[in-house]
Design a protein around this motif. Structure first.
Motif, short mmCIF file in Angstrom:
data_model
loop_
_atom_site.label_atom_id
_atom_site.label_comp_id
_atom_site.label_asym_id
_atom_site.label_seq_id
_atom_site.Cartn_x
_atom_site.Cartn_y
_atom_site.Cartn_z
N SER A 1 0.83 -1.20 0.00
CA SER A 1 0.00 0.00 0.00
C SER A 1 0.87 1.26 0.00
O SER A 1 0.56 2.24 -0.69
CB SER A 1 -0.92 -0.01 1.21
OG SER A 1 -1.65 1.17 1.29
N CYS B 1 2.34 1.73 -3.51
CA CYS B 1 1.31 2.25 -4.42
C CYS B 1 1.00 3.72 -4.12
O CYS B 1 0.82 4.52 -5.03
CB CYS B 1 0.03 1.41 -4.31
SG CYS B 1 0.20 -0.25 -4.98
N GLY B 2 0.97 4.08 -2.84
CA GLY B 2 0.74 5.47 -2.46
C GLY B 2 1.88 6.38 -2.88
O GLY B 2 1.67 7.52 -3.31
N LEU C 1 -2.57 1.20 -7.50
CA LEU C 1 -3.49 0.26 -6.86
C LEU C 1 -4.76 0.08 -7.69
O LEU C 1 -5.22 -1.05 -7.87
CB LEU C 1 -3.83 0.71 -5.44
CG LEU C 1 -4.70 -0.24 -4.63
CD1 LEU C 1 -4.01 -1.59 -4.48
CD2 LEU C 1 -4.99 0.34 -3.27
N TYR D 1 -11.10 -2.21 -5.75
CA TYR D 1 -10.25 -1.15 -5.19
C TYR D 1 -10.65 -0.85 -3.74
O TYR D 1 -9.80 -0.80 -2.85
CB TYR D 1 -10.38 0.09 -6.07
CG TYR D 1 -9.57 1.28 -5.62
CD1 TYR D 1 -8.18 1.29 -5.75
CD2 TYR D 1 -10.18 2.41 -5.09
CE1 TYR D 1 -7.44 2.38 -5.37
CE2 TYR D 1 -9.45 3.51 -4.70
CZ TYR D 1 -8.07 3.49 -4.84
OH TYR D 1 -7.33 4.57 -4.44
N LEU E 1 -8.58 -1.57 -0.21
CA LEU E 1 -8.33 -0.55 0.82
C LEU E 1 -8.87 -0.98 2.18
O LEU E 1 -8.25 -0.72 3.21
CB LEU E 1 -8.97 0.78 0.40
CG LEU E 1 -8.30 1.50 -0.77
CD1 LEU E 1 -9.09 2.75 -1.13
CD2 LEU E 1 -6.87 1.85 -0.44
N THR F 1 -6.51 -3.55 3.63
CA THR F 1 -5.31 -2.86 4.11
C THR F 1 -5.58 -2.14 5.43
O THR F 1 -4.72 -2.12 6.32
CB THR F 1 -4.80 -1.87 3.05
OG1 THR F 1 -4.60 -2.57 1.83
CG2 THR F 1 -3.51 -1.24 3.46
#
Length: 79
Positions: free
Chosen positions: A25, A28-29, A40, A51, A55, A58
């Motif tokens: 994560s 991807c961020g 992502l 998606y 999230l 995560t």
């Protein structure tokens, strides 16, 4: 294998999995922050449902990681 060892192995695997999800994560961020490309969403095949599910998973991984740090106290012996 004794149940206690199996439980410990499963908890260790769960911790590794949660940390791996958080690292993914973060990568991807970072890609999104520096390039504007939502990696992502791309990995989720442009599906909003997948998606949002990713999230949510995560977020639960982050909560479990905080719980593991509080309960198991991995830094207790460090001074």
């Amino acid at each position: 294998m004794p149940p206690r060892v199996a439980h410990t192995m499963r908890m260790k695997f769960t911790c590794y999995l949660c940390v791996a999800l958080l690292i993914l994560s973060a990568v991807c961020g970072g890609v999104y922050a520096f390039s504007g490309f939502n990696l992502l969403l791309f990995l989720c095949a442009n599906s909003e449902t997948i998606y949002r599910a990713a999230l949510a998973v995560t977020a639960v991984a982050a909560l479990f990681t905080v719980y593991a740090l509080i309960v198991f106290k991995p830094f207790k012996g460090l001074k």
